[in-house]
Write an enzyme that holds these catalytic residues in place. Structure first.
Site, PDB file in Angstrom:
ATOM      1  N   GLU B 265       0.899  -1.153   0.000  1.00  0.00           N
ATOM      2  CA  GLU B 265       0.000   0.000   0.000  1.00  0.00           C
ATOM      3  C   GLU B 265       0.933   1.197   0.000  1.00  0.00           C
ATOM      4  OE1 GLU B 265      -1.354   2.879   1.736  1.00  0.00           O
ATOM      5  OE2 GLU B 265      -2.423   1.693   3.268  1.00  0.00           O
ATOM      6  N   CYS B 302      -2.479   7.534   4.844  1.00  0.00           N
ATOM      7  CA  CYS B 302      -2.501   7.168   3.422  1.00  0.00           C
ATOM      8  C   CYS B 302      -3.740   7.755   2.769  1.00  0.00           C
ATOM      9  CB  CYS B 302      -2.574   5.656   3.239  1.00  0.00           C
ATOM     10  SG  CYS B 302      -1.748   4.720   4.511  1.00  0.00           S
TER      11      CYS B 302
END
Lengths: 527, 527
Positions: B265, B302
């Protein structure tokens, strides 16, 4: 239908002008017309552009329409009638009953995926309703469904001109997922490809779908295939072929600015494990069935039993004796292409030349392009010492590995690479040994079978035609059976969307009648 | 518990002697003891060897025992008490309430996966019973279940020292799948990692599991991380971090003799779309909520909203004015590491220096290592012309892109890379536009949300924390929520196995009470 040697770019027929592809009649060795034009990069660009343009409208179709389209393809293939079978026999050298069976499989696959689409389970709908009163923070409303990845490139396979080619399993599962397909015809059967491609093209038209849902390209070299995998509009690749070819495509896909998944089914020698009880009870009988599976279709199956493992002794000897006799008796069989025939001959020659490899038997001699079966033997010590003995020889060749004892059998299993299948022959007395082997086999293969051989690959919900690398590029998937659709999907979560903006599949009232996970629990629709 | 600066290799504590890792107290800038030893290649080798040895016994455990183990880890983390929170505050600079919340999330995640394991749905059991009378060929008995891939390497993340680190989501989902874990501590929080690692180690021991189920390594450079991904016993990788780091691991994994999946990720700027109706109705209100989300946790998520898209006009101006005011008021916040602070400062400086980028507002100045929020604006023309304006700036910086009209808004969406989330702000009057945007957003992101911001990532069944490349390496998956378990599984098919050899999950009598697909139809167990 007259074959024109043309590629199909959306609704159009386009004669490519980058070189030519010509089929060989494998029974005569003669060229069969017409010549097919190889496509250019600009043809490729148009096909990918149309596929991209078709993606949104195609995936937005009601599931029922998508299912009807798959069924229309199936019917259009049947409507080609015997012309398809005749052309395919000529180009592939495969016999009529095999190709009629393969057509049935191809049509059945498309119809199975129509059911899968209607069922809607592949959407994996999950709903976690909002918990506005939860402390310390409320939970939002969360809903998940799978969506298709985008246009998919499908590479036709040499060995299944129907079931793994233009409208084969990769195409069927990609279309079922909601992905347009740009297929690349295998150069060994360009006419079969054109016929099937026209059937798909007709179904696209008859169903009123955007033309870019399907295109069919021809490649006189490797530029079109490689260009397809590199094209930014292509979002996944389905391939069945050689390890070298699969690895090349994996490399191209990984090097793209946006890497994409490649589902390549590559090479496998499919170990057959003969356990002592089975050998003692019916070694010779197993041998005859084994040679039947080995020589089926000239051995040109990914699941061909290329490796036999047994513990040395009387039982294994009885198996070997009977297998030798059966191989000696086996008629030579026409192979798919001159290249495959030549590779088979040289593979067998190389194997026979390895230190410690004994040639047990060769099948009968044949005419041009007919492969002779080959049965070889070696010891586990030799097998463990020479990695090249694991190389796939595509065709009716198999290597028997004599193991000293159970421990050595297990060592050999540890040493083999990932495989599509493993077959066990056993009796109840072998169950304790089988229990020790199963966990190891699970790590090595995608399908474990008892009492048969892997050559038959049922198109079903519980099938896995896949396996750890290098049997495939991605052991998390299958290329046969309904689960193959999941290769072309990805999940999207919708948080706090107003009801009016939710996709139909995610609405509270469940208008599609889907089985869903509500708060993690499976909920089947109330009728 | 006294911190020893040791790695955990199975049941043992081992002080690595390949360099040292030392934490920084981010509020004082001072070194915090102890020094942690970086592991050597031979430590890595032992950890992987133990993981491989533990794989078979661990995956063979009854599901209930696996679930109890996950719960035992959760309890052992709670039992660390306030020492964990204090150490973590010191190493990460994150405030107490955030870390208490993150601990709750971490423990909740482990407990959720315990439920997932008990439910057994992740096994995806499918049974197609034999049809011995079928013509022309009988159908064999086919049964499918998922099995775990093998040992998994998990890389701790800088920004979630608990929830995405040693016992975070990757570890929880890998262990739930049946995979041993070799974790690499993030060097920013080595003490937190040791504490959590010891909690996992204790749970392994208390549950009587093979020691290799869990190891924790430290890396004073990059050799251990890279070596982990390259080790042939590791079969998958979980990573949360920078794009550069993720791409490096993808490259290593793809170049292995046996390539393995990397679930990385990486980076995302998470567009926020302000539709005209919402801007007109509550532009200023949205702006205040936006700045709250932007500055939360110093913007180190994120899912931080790094990009705002709106159509130029009064509404957007009202949003901008209110957002400017809120940013000017925003206190500076301590960042996670000196490196992250420096990268943030230089990222903001670079952005501000781009042609056509206007600095709208900066937050209050702070002390050492405190990041100041930043709000910038540009036109869609500039944004479309300069790809670098899409670069993630990890921290509380966001860029407002003024679009001329709907068409240009859509052009901008077409141009952005894959993202984790997209947030829409809308009123009912915006629904027609939203309907046009949704299909495009689905292709670009893993989660679409309305009326909020992506920063909160609920751990749930319907969550997707993932998205198309380059937000992650593999948009087919999620790293948060119960579906994350599927990253570490692959299907195996069992054909014609005698009942006595079938895994429990696949037996006719359904002893595990699983929901299964029988002949393709979902069948819930009868109570």
């Amino acid at each position: 239908m007259e074959l024109l040697g043309e590629s199909l770019i959306g609704a159009h027929s386009v004669r490519g002008d980058a070189g030519e592809i010509t089929a060989t009649d494998m029974t005569t060795g003669k060229v069969v017309g017409p010549h097919f034009g190889g496509n250019t990069k600009s043809d490729l660009d148009r096909a990918c552009g149309l596929a991209e343009a078709a993606f949104e409208p195609y995936r937005a179709l009601p599931l029922e329409k998508r299912a009807v389209f798959l069924e229309a393809i199936a019917q259009a293939i049947l409507d080609l009638g015997d012309e398809l079978i005749q052309r395919c026999m000529q180009e592939s050298g495969l016999p009529r009953p095999r190709l009629e069976g393969e057509r049935g499989r191809t049509v059945g696959q498309l119809r199975l995926f129509a059911q899968v689409v209607r069922d809607g389970g592949f959407l994996d709908v999950r709903i976690d309703p909002a918990l506005p009163e939860r402390k310390p923070l409320p939970r939002p409303d969360l809903r998940l469904r799978n969506i298709p990845l985008g246009p998919v490139a499908v590479f036709g396979a040499s060995n299944f001109p129907l079931a793994f080619s233009v409208a084969g399993g990769d195409t069927a599962s990609a279309l079922a997922a909601g992905c347009p397909v740009v297929a690349k015809a295998h150069s060994a059967h360009p006419g079969t490809s054109e016929l099937v491609g026209r059937a798909v093209q007709k179904a696209v038209k008859d169903c009123g779908l955007p033309e870019g849902v399907f295109s069919l390209l021809y490649d006189s070299g490797t530029a079109i295939g490689q260009g397809l995998v590199a094209d930014p509009r292509i979002k996944a690749v389905g391939f069945t072929g050689s390890r070298r070819g699969g690895l090349a495509l994996m490399g191209i896909a990984a090097a793209r600015p946006e890497p994409i998944p490649v589902y390549a089914e590559m090479s496998s020698i499919n170990p057959v494990l003969l356990l002592p009880g089975a050998l003692a009870a019916r070694g010779a009988e197993i041998a005859r069935a084994f040679v039947g599976a080995l020589t089926l279709g000239a051995g040109q199956f990914c699941t061909n039993p290329g490796l036999v493992l047994g513990i040395d002794g009387e039982g294994l000897q009885a198996f070997i004796d009977a297998a030798k006799a059966a191989v000696l008796d086996a008629p030579a069989a026409t192979m798919l292409t001159p290249g495959i025939f030549n590779a088979y001959c040289s593979g067998v020659e190389t194997l026979a030349g390895h230190a410690g490899v004994e040639t047990l038997a060769r099948g009968k001699e044949g005419t041009q392009f007919q492969g002779r079966a080959g049965l070889f033997a070696t010891t586990a010590d030799q097998f463990l010492a020479q990695h090249a003995l694991q190389d796939e020889i595509f065709g009716a060749s198999s290597l028997v590995v004599r193991c000293r004892d159970e421990a050595q059998l297990i060592s050999v299993l540890h040493a083999i690479e990932g495989q599509l299948t493993a077959a066990l022959h056993l009796t109840e007395a072998d169950h304790p040994l089988a229990r020790r082997l199963l966990p190891l086999l699970e790590r090595k293969v995608g399908r474990i079978l008892v009492g048969g051989f892997g050559t038959g690959v049922e198109v079903a919900h519980a099938m896995v035609h896949g396996g750890p690398f290098p049997s495939t590029s991605d052991g998390r998937t299958t290329s046969v059976g309904s689960l193959a659709i999941s290769r072309f999907l990805r999940p999207v979560c919708y948080q706090d969307l107003p009801a009016g903006l939710l996709p139909e599949a995610l609405r509270d009232e469940n208008p599609l009648g889907l089985t869903r996970r509500m708060d993690g629990k499976v909920a089947t629709p109330t009728a």
